[in-house]
Design an enzyme around this catalytic site. Structure first.
Site, PDB file in Angstrom:
ATOM      1  N   GLY A  13       0.628  -1.167   0.149  1.00 35.95           N
ATOM      2  CA  GLY A  13      -0.133   0.362  -0.151  1.00 35.95           C
ATOM      3  C   GLY A  13       0.715   0.901  -0.068  1.00 35.95           C
ATOM      4  O   GLY A  13       0.658   2.137   1.053  1.00 35.95           O
ATOM      5  N   GLY A  17      -1.118   8.410  -0.184  1.00 38.94           N
ATOM      6  CA  GLY A  17      -1.822   8.454   1.859  1.00 38.94           C
ATOM      7  C   GLY A  17      -0.035   8.473   2.506  1.00 38.94           C
ATOM      8  O   GLY A  17       0.249   9.396   1.413  1.00 38.94           O
ATOM      9  N   ILE A  18      -0.948   7.976   2.990  1.00 37.13           N
ATOM     10  CA  ILE A  18       0.477   8.186   4.102  1.00 37.13           C
ATOM     11  C   ILE A  18       1.548   6.785   3.872  1.00 37.13           C
ATOM     12  O   ILE A  18       2.507   7.001   3.794  1.00 37.13           O
ATOM     13  CB  ILE A  18      -0.121   7.126   5.354  1.00 37.13           C
ATOM     14  CG1 ILE A  18      -0.849   8.545   6.504  1.00 37.13           C
ATOM     15  CG2 ILE A  18       1.252   6.583   6.202  1.00 37.13           C
ATOM     16  CD1 ILE A  18      -1.392   8.089   7.272  1.00 37.13           C
ATOM     17  N   TYR A 149     -13.018  -1.367  12.947  1.00 39.33           N
ATOM     18  CA  TYR A 149     -11.228  -0.781  12.273  1.00 39.33           C
ATOM     19  C   TYR A 149     -11.079  -0.921  13.899  1.00 39.33           C
ATOM     20  O   TYR A 149      -9.759  -1.656  13.694  1.00 39.33           O
ATOM     21  CB  TYR A 149     -12.262   0.147  12.377  1.00 39.33           C
ATOM     22  CG  TYR A 149     -10.576   1.428  12.020  1.00 39.33           C
ATOM     23  CD1 TYR A 149      -9.980   0.549  10.526  1.00 39.33           C
ATOM     24  CD2 TYR A 149     -10.014   2.304  12.551  1.00 39.33           C
ATOM     25  CE1 TYR A 149      -8.445   1.552  10.321  1.00 39.33           C
ATOM     26  CE2 TYR A 149      -8.780   2.950  11.730  1.00 39.33           C
ATOM     27  CZ  TYR A 149      -8.637   2.398  11.068  1.00 39.33           C
ATOM     28  OH  TYR A 149      -7.293   3.591  10.857  1.00 39.33           O
TER      29      TYR A 149
HETATM   30  N1  NAP Z   1      -5.894   8.465   7.613  1.00 37.20           N
HETATM   31  C1  NAP Z   1      -5.768   8.769   9.315  1.00 37.20           C
HETATM   32  O1  NAP Z   1      -6.887   9.650   9.515  1.00 37.20           O
HETATM   33  C2  NAP Z   1      -5.267   7.092   9.954  1.00 37.20           C
HETATM   34  C3  NAP Z   1      -5.444   7.405  10.694  1.00 37.20           C
HETATM   35  C4  NAP Z   1      -4.751   5.910  11.632  1.00 37.20           C
HETATM   36  C5  NAP Z   1      -4.023   4.699  10.591  1.00 37.20           C
HETATM   37  N2  NAP Z   1      -4.177   5.453   9.566  1.00 37.20           N
HETATM   38  C6  NAP Z   1      -3.839   3.648   8.964  1.00 37.20           C
HETATM   39  O2  NAP Z   1      -3.002   4.681   7.543  1.00 37.20           O
HETATM   40  C7  NAP Z   1      -3.159   3.450   6.832  1.00 37.20           C
HETATM   41  C8  NAP Z   1      -3.513   4.034   5.561  1.00 37.20           C
HETATM   42  O3  NAP Z   1      -4.581   4.646   5.022  1.00 37.20           O
HETATM   43  P1  NAP Z   1      -4.496   6.354   4.451  1.00 37.20           P
HETATM   44  O4  NAP Z   1      -4.483   7.713   5.657  1.00 37.20           O
HETATM   45  O5  NAP Z   1      -3.059   6.418   3.190  1.00 37.20           O
HETATM   46  O6  NAP Z   1      -5.791   6.027   3.363  1.00 37.20           O
HETATM   47  P2  NAP Z   1      -5.827   5.630   1.715  1.00 37.20           P
HETATM   48  O7  NAP Z   1      -5.090   6.612   1.456  1.00 37.20           O
HETATM   49  O8  NAP Z   1      -6.872   5.597   1.516  1.00 37.20           O
HETATM   50  O9  NAP Z   1      -4.727   4.449   1.591  1.00 37.20           O
HETATM   51  C9  NAP Z   1      -5.220   3.202   1.444  1.00 37.20           C
HETATM   52  C10 NAP Z   1      -4.406   2.341   1.704  1.00 37.20           C
HETATM   53  O10 NAP Z   1      -4.529   0.760   1.705  1.00 37.20           O
HETATM   54  C11 NAP Z   1      -4.914   0.205   0.948  1.00 37.20           C
HETATM   55  N3  NAP Z   1      -6.387  -0.404   0.918  1.00 37.20           N
HETATM   56  C12 NAP Z   1      -7.106  -0.245   0.487  1.00 37.20           C
HETATM   57  N4  NAP Z   1      -8.206  -1.124   0.971  1.00 37.20           N
HETATM   58  C13 NAP Z   1      -7.738  -2.103   0.277  1.00 37.20           C
HETATM   59  C14 NAP Z   1      -8.257  -2.987  -0.551  1.00 37.20           C
HETATM   60  N5  NAP Z   1      -9.847  -3.048   0.053  1.00 37.20           N
HETATM   61  N6  NAP Z   1      -7.434  -4.394  -0.586  1.00 37.20           N
HETATM   62  C15 NAP Z   1      -6.453  -3.473  -0.923  1.00 37.20           C
HETATM   63  N7  NAP Z   1      -5.290  -2.281  -0.423  1.00 37.20           N
HETATM   64  C16 NAP Z   1      -6.515  -1.759  -0.314  1.00 37.20           C
HETATM   65  C17 NAP Z   1      -4.901   1.414  -0.741  1.00 37.20           C
HETATM   66  O11 NAP Z   1      -4.325   0.490  -1.689  1.00 37.20           O
HETATM   67  P3  NAP Z   1      -4.371   1.272  -3.071  1.00 37.20           P
HETATM   68  O12 NAP Z   1      -3.407   1.739  -3.535  1.00 37.20           O
HETATM   69  O13 NAP Z   1      -4.234  -0.092  -3.933  1.00 37.20           O
HETATM   70  O14 NAP Z   1      -5.490   1.885  -3.236  1.00 37.20           O
HETATM   71  C18 NAP Z   1      -3.854   2.237   0.480  1.00 37.20           C
HETATM   72  O15 NAP Z   1      -2.248   1.995   0.009  1.00 37.20           O
HETATM   73  C19 NAP Z   1      -4.059   2.439   6.780  1.00 37.20           C
HETATM   74  O16 NAP Z   1      -3.747   1.346   7.595  1.00 37.20           O
HETATM   75  C20 NAP Z   1      -4.876   3.269   8.069  1.00 37.20           C
HETATM   76  O17 NAP Z   1      -5.660   2.332   8.273  1.00 37.20           O
HETATM   77  C21 NAP Z   1      -4.736   6.073   8.770  1.00 37.20           C
END
Ligand code: NAP
Length: 242
Positions: A13, A17-18, A149
């Site tokens: 991933g 995003g992150i 979650y």
């Molecule tokens: N944003 C926040 O506020 C926050 C807070 C705490 C923790 N986090 C954690 O940080 C991590 C990254 O989140 P983000 O905020 O950067 O979100 P994001 O931009 O939505 O990115 C989500 C990531 O997960 C992958 N993903 C999502 N759904 C998927 C699925 N059904 N199957 C396979 N891959 C999937 C995406 O890959 P693709 O490129 O394939 O779409 C992407 O790399 C996550 O583990 C999240 O729980 C985020």
């Protein structure tokens, strides 16, 4: 800077995003980064600072895709030095509205894929290797509507402790970065009202940026954290710390 010079890094991933911020930061620190995504086209390694980012089309929730990624890295480098498992999904479902599909998809990606990715990666990791998991402060607090979650992220924290213990004799460290609300696509659907409400719960008064999470991941991935394993770094503006 070259805190990850020539380190072969896999970011599951790792585009957008992150995860995208982690891939870019690692490459600027000299790493050869393989970044997986379901969406982006395959790319040849693209230079970023002293290192490069090589995008691989792979679905993090598909074990066959993950095995293909490991085989590619094994044939091109023979090893993984740094594994980051960042892929995760978060959906609103309070108790009473939790469907089997919601439960299976959330645990399937956030926990099942994380477990089998780590299990596959350790075969090609060596002493000095590091695993950085992306958790969430949602695993420590009880956010209404995000019980499933939060439970997945509590599991990530738990695996960090167990794997740190199991992999210490192999010289592999395992740590977790737990972000608070961070400005990515995951937050994009939130209304301004929700964003303001969230920010008001954060002592530092704002949401985090992906690069701030990447900075913590870099510390845990690099030798600068050489005596740190089984640990959690919260990057949450203090939200779950006070
Ligand atoms: N944003 C926040 O506020 C926050 C807070 C705490 C923790 N986090 C954690 O940080 C991590 C990254 O989140 P983000 O905020 O950067 O979100 P994001 O931009 O939505 O990115 C989500 C990531 O997960 C992958 N993903 C999502 N759904 C998927 C699925 N059904 N199957 C396979 N891959 C999937 C995406 O890959 P693709 O490129 O394939 O779409 C992407 O790399 C996550 O583990 C999240 O729980 C985020």
């Amino acid at each position: 800077m070259s805190r990850l010079a020539n380190k072969v890094s896999l970011v599951i991933g790792g585009v957008g995003g992150i995860g995208g911020a982690v891939s870019q930061r690692f490459a600027r620190e000299g790493a050869q980064v393989y970044a997986t995504s379901r969406k982006d086209a395959e790319s040849k390694p693209e230079s970023a600072g002293m290192g490069s980012v090589h995008t691989i089309r792979a679905d993090a929730s598909d074990n066959a895709d993950l095995q293909r990624v490991f085989e590619q890295i094994r044939s091109e480098h023979g090893r993984i030095d740094v594994l980051v498992f960042n892929a995760g999904l978060s959906e609103y479902a309070p108790l009473g509205d939790i469907s089997e599909d919601h439960f299976d998809r959330t645990f399937g990606l956030n926990v099942r894929s994380l477990v089998f990715t780590a299990q596959g990666a350790i075969d090609i990791m060596q002493p000095g290797g590091t695993i950085v998991l992306i958790g969430s402060i949602a695993g420590d607090i009880g956010t209404k509507g995000y019980g499933v979650y939060g439970a997945t992220k509590a599991a990530v924290r738990s695996f960090t402790r167990t794997w740190a213990n199991e992999l210490a004799p192999k010289g592999i460290r395992v740590n977790v970065v737990s972000p608070g609300p961070t400005d990515t696509a995951m937050m994009a659907n939130a209304s301004q009202e929700v964003r303001d409400a969230l920010s008001s719960m954060i002592p530092l008064g704002r949401m985090g940026r992906p690069d701030e999470v990447a900075a913590a991941a870099l510390f845990l991935a690099s030798d600068e954290s050489s005596f740190t394993t089984g640990a959690e770094i919260a990057v949450d503006g203090g939200m779950a710390q006070i």
